[in-house]
Motif scaffolding. Structure first.
Motif, PDB file in Angstrom:
ATOM      1  N   SER A 203       0.918  -1.320  -0.075  1.00 30.92           N
ATOM      2  CA  SER A 203       0.159  -0.020  -0.028  1.00 30.92           C
ATOM      3  C   SER A 203       0.942   1.304  -0.015  1.00 30.92           C
ATOM      4  O   SER A 203       2.200   1.236  -0.006  1.00 30.92           O
ATOM      5  CB  SER A 203      -1.073   0.146   1.124  1.00 30.92           C
ATOM      6  N   ALA A 204       0.380   2.377   0.201  1.00 25.36           N
ATOM      7  CA  ALA A 204       0.824   3.515   0.025  1.00 25.36           C
ATOM      8  C   ALA A 204       0.398   4.615   1.256  1.00 25.36           C
ATOM      9  O   ALA A 204      -0.941   4.604   1.462  1.00 25.36           O
ATOM     10  CB  ALA A 204       0.809   4.432  -1.098  1.00 25.36           C
ATOM     11  N   VAL A 205       1.484   5.185   1.923  1.00 24.61           N
ATOM     12  CA  VAL A 205       1.085   5.857   3.137  1.00 24.61           C
ATOM     13  C   VAL A 205       1.814   7.126   3.134  1.00 24.61           C
ATOM     14  O   VAL A 205       2.897   7.186   2.392  1.00 24.61           O
ATOM     15  CB  VAL A 205       1.255   5.023   4.469  1.00 24.61           C
ATOM     16  N   ASN A 206       1.820   8.023   4.190  1.00 24.14           N
ATOM     17  CA  ASN A 206       2.338   9.209   4.187  1.00 24.14           C
ATOM     18  C   ASN A 206       3.301   9.156   5.308  1.00 24.14           C
ATOM     19  O   ASN A 206       2.893   8.552   6.534  1.00 24.14           O
ATOM     20  CB  ASN A 206       1.610  10.263   4.528  1.00 24.14           C
ATOM     21  N   ALA A 207       4.608   9.434   5.365  1.00 20.72           N
ATOM     22  CA  ALA A 207       5.563   9.209   6.309  1.00 20.72           C
ATOM     23  C   ALA A 207       5.559  10.441   7.535  1.00 20.72           C
ATOM     24  O   ALA A 207       5.184  11.359   7.511  1.00 20.72           O
ATOM     25  CB  ALA A 207       7.074   9.537   5.714  1.00 20.72           C
ATOM     26  N   ASP A 208       5.503   9.788   8.777  1.00 22.64           N
ATOM     27  CA  ASP A 208       5.200  10.647   9.764  1.00 22.64           C
ATOM     28  C   ASP A 208       6.563  11.195  10.151  1.00 22.64           C
ATOM     29  O   ASP A 208       7.593  10.763   9.535  1.00 22.64           O
ATOM     30  CB  ASP A 208       4.575  10.199  11.122  1.00 22.64           C
ATOM     31  N   ALA A 212      10.065   9.761   8.665  1.00 21.59           N
ATOM     32  CA  ALA A 212      10.736  10.916   7.754  1.00 21.59           C
ATOM     33  C   ALA A 212      12.238  11.145   8.193  1.00 21.59           C
ATOM     34  O   ALA A 212      13.129  11.371   7.314  1.00 21.59           O
ATOM     35  CB  ALA A 212       9.980  12.040   7.732  1.00 21.59           C
ATOM     36  N   MET A 213      12.764  11.253   9.364  1.00 20.51           N
ATOM     37  CA  MET A 213      13.776  11.678  10.040  1.00 20.51           C
ATOM     38  C   MET A 213      14.764  10.570   9.671  1.00 20.51           C
ATOM     39  O   MET A 213      15.835  10.910   9.179  1.00 20.51           O
ATOM     40  CB  MET A 213      13.675  11.728  11.539  1.00 20.51           C
ATOM     41  N   HIS A 214      14.180   9.254   9.786  1.00 25.99           N
ATOM     42  CA  HIS A 214      15.258   8.464   9.525  1.00 25.99           C
ATOM     43  C   HIS A 214      15.468   7.953   7.984  1.00 25.99           C
ATOM     44  O   HIS A 214      16.577   7.499   7.563  1.00 25.99           O
ATOM     45  CB  HIS A 214      14.754   6.631  10.443  1.00 25.99           C
ATOM     46  N   LEU A 215      14.453   8.264   7.366  1.00 27.79           N
ATOM     47  CA  LEU A 215      14.676   8.033   5.985  1.00 27.79           C
ATOM     48  C   LEU A 215      14.866   9.359   5.200  1.00 27.79           C
ATOM     49  O   LEU A 215      14.968   9.358   4.034  1.00 27.79           O
ATOM     50  CB  LEU A 215      13.254   7.570   5.100  1.00 27.79           C
ATOM     51  N   GLN A 216      15.404  10.373   5.828  1.00 30.07           N
ATOM     52  CA  GLN A 216      15.762  11.516   5.393  1.00 30.07           C
ATOM     53  C   GLN A 216      14.931  12.078   4.001  1.00 30.07           C
ATOM     54  O   GLN A 216      15.328  12.336   3.063  1.00 30.07           O
ATOM     55  CB  GLN A 216      17.022  11.259   4.864  1.00 30.07           C
ATOM     56  N   MET A 217      13.655  12.402   4.579  1.00 26.66           N
ATOM     57  CA  MET A 217      12.671  12.860   3.836  1.00 26.66           C
ATOM     58  C   MET A 217      11.762  13.895   4.690  1.00 26.66           C
ATOM     59  O   MET A 217      12.015  13.969   5.854  1.00 26.66           O
ATOM     60  CB  MET A 217      11.919  11.648   3.051  1.00 26.66           C
ATOM     61  N   GLU A 218      10.812  14.580   3.715  1.00 26.98           N
ATOM     62  CA  GLU A 218      10.011  15.448   4.504  1.00 26.98           C
ATOM     63  C   GLU A 218       8.880  14.617   5.246  1.00 26.98           C
ATOM     64  O   GLU A 218       8.253  13.721   4.232  1.00 26.98           O
ATOM     65  CB  GLU A 218       9.637  16.545   3.363  1.00 26.98           C
ATOM     66  N   PRO A 219       8.381  14.976   6.371  1.00 25.50           N
ATOM     67  CA  PRO A 219       7.189  14.585   6.993  1.00 25.50           C
ATOM     68  C   PRO A 219       6.147  14.748   5.960  1.00 25.50           C
ATOM     69  O   PRO A 219       5.982  15.880   5.364  1.00 25.50           O
ATOM     70  CB  PRO A 219       7.123  15.305   8.304  1.00 25.50           C
ATOM     71  N   GLY A 220       5.042  13.412   5.849  1.00 25.59           N
ATOM     72  CA  GLY A 220       3.996  13.673   5.010  1.00 25.59           C
ATOM     73  C   GLY A 220       4.208  13.187   3.602  1.00 25.59           C
ATOM     74  O   GLY A 220       3.439  13.096   2.672  1.00 25.59           O
TER      75      GLY A 220
END
Length: 265
Positions: A203-208, A212-220
């Motif tokens: 599935s696809a979800v939004n990163a909290d 996001a911090m651990h995957l080095q991306m923006e929250p959401g």
């Protein structure tokens, strides 16, 4: 739509306000919406569970009641919860992933290759009493713990996957040090955990903010979510793994033979 009476209540992270980022252009209510949406889509809380009140949510996240109300309204607009005056807010989303059957030998072989060619960092590990939905999946008695691990997997120093697992074992050799140096599949073999069947759903979800911090991306940001349930020869669930993949760092591919396609064409 009516929901059943339920004693299940949403369990928030221990420090939910730390997950919010005031320096982002994303409004706070939408950040809270993304955090709650991710949990609901993952099946925790389950269908019928009660959400916190506006005041409870505001206190937990350190925001105004209006901000908390807006987050709950967004969940309702997305069809994930139902809000009723005098009864509160309840989850109406049913997390029932559809299983796809793939050859187990090929799948495990690919997992071995992935584990050997990447690096892993263990963020958390311990024997933890799981929430009710997970306890019910494993058929555990109340208060019985599982081995819970949170890991981040990287390739050449770039993180691509955030892994959360629950494993039915209390063996002392299944520990943080072993998970940091050995693939879980090898640990399973070493400890005598024989996998007979693996069921996966995507599935696809939004990163909290934490993910996001651990995957080095923006929250959401959107992430690819994979759930893997592994069963032993008796048909009992022995491992539950949830992975959130950075879409720019990881792609999931599957090759199917014509015979495999017949049931889904």
């Amino acid at each position: 739509m009516s929901v059943p009476d339920s004693v299940a209540v949403l369990q928030l992270p221990s420090t939910p306000r730390d997950l919010l980022r005031a320096d982002l252009p994303l409004p706070l209510y939408h950040q809270i919406f993304n955090i709650l949406r991710t949990k609901i889509l993952a099946g925790d809380p389950v269908y019928g569970a009660q959400m916190p009140t506006e005041f409870g949510l505001a206190d937990a996240f350190g925001v105004s009641r209006i901000t908390a109300k807006r987050a709950l309204d967004e969940l309702a607009n997305a069809g994930l919860v139902e809000r009723q005056r005098g009864r509160g807010t309840h989850v109406i989303h049913r997390a029932e992933p559809m299983a796809m059957h793939v050859p187990l030998v090929g799948l495990l072989e690919n997992l071995h290759i992935l584990a050997e060619s990447t690096e892993v960092q263990v963020i958390e590990f311990g024997q933890v009493v799981p929430p009710a939905p997970i306890r019910e999946m494993f058929g555990l008695a109340p208060g019985e713990p599982l081995a819970r691990a949170v890991r981040v997997r990287s390739h050449h120093g770039t993180p691509f996957g955030y892994y959360t697992s629950w494993t039915l074992t209390h063996h002392e050799d299944f520990n943080a040090q072993a998970l940091a140096s050995t693939s879980r599949l090898k640990l399973f073999e070493r400890l005598g955990i024989r996998l007979k069947q693996v069921r996966q759903s995507l599935s696809a979800v939004n990163a909290d903010a934490m993910v996001a911090m651990h995957l080095q991306m923006e929250p959401g940001s959107a992430v690819l979510a994979l759930e893997r349930r592994s069963y032993d020869e008796s048909g009992r669930l022995v491992d539950l793994l949830n992975i959130l993949y950075h879409p720019e760092q990881f792609s999931y591919q599957m090759t199917l033979d014509p015979d495999d396609l017949a049931p889904v064409i």
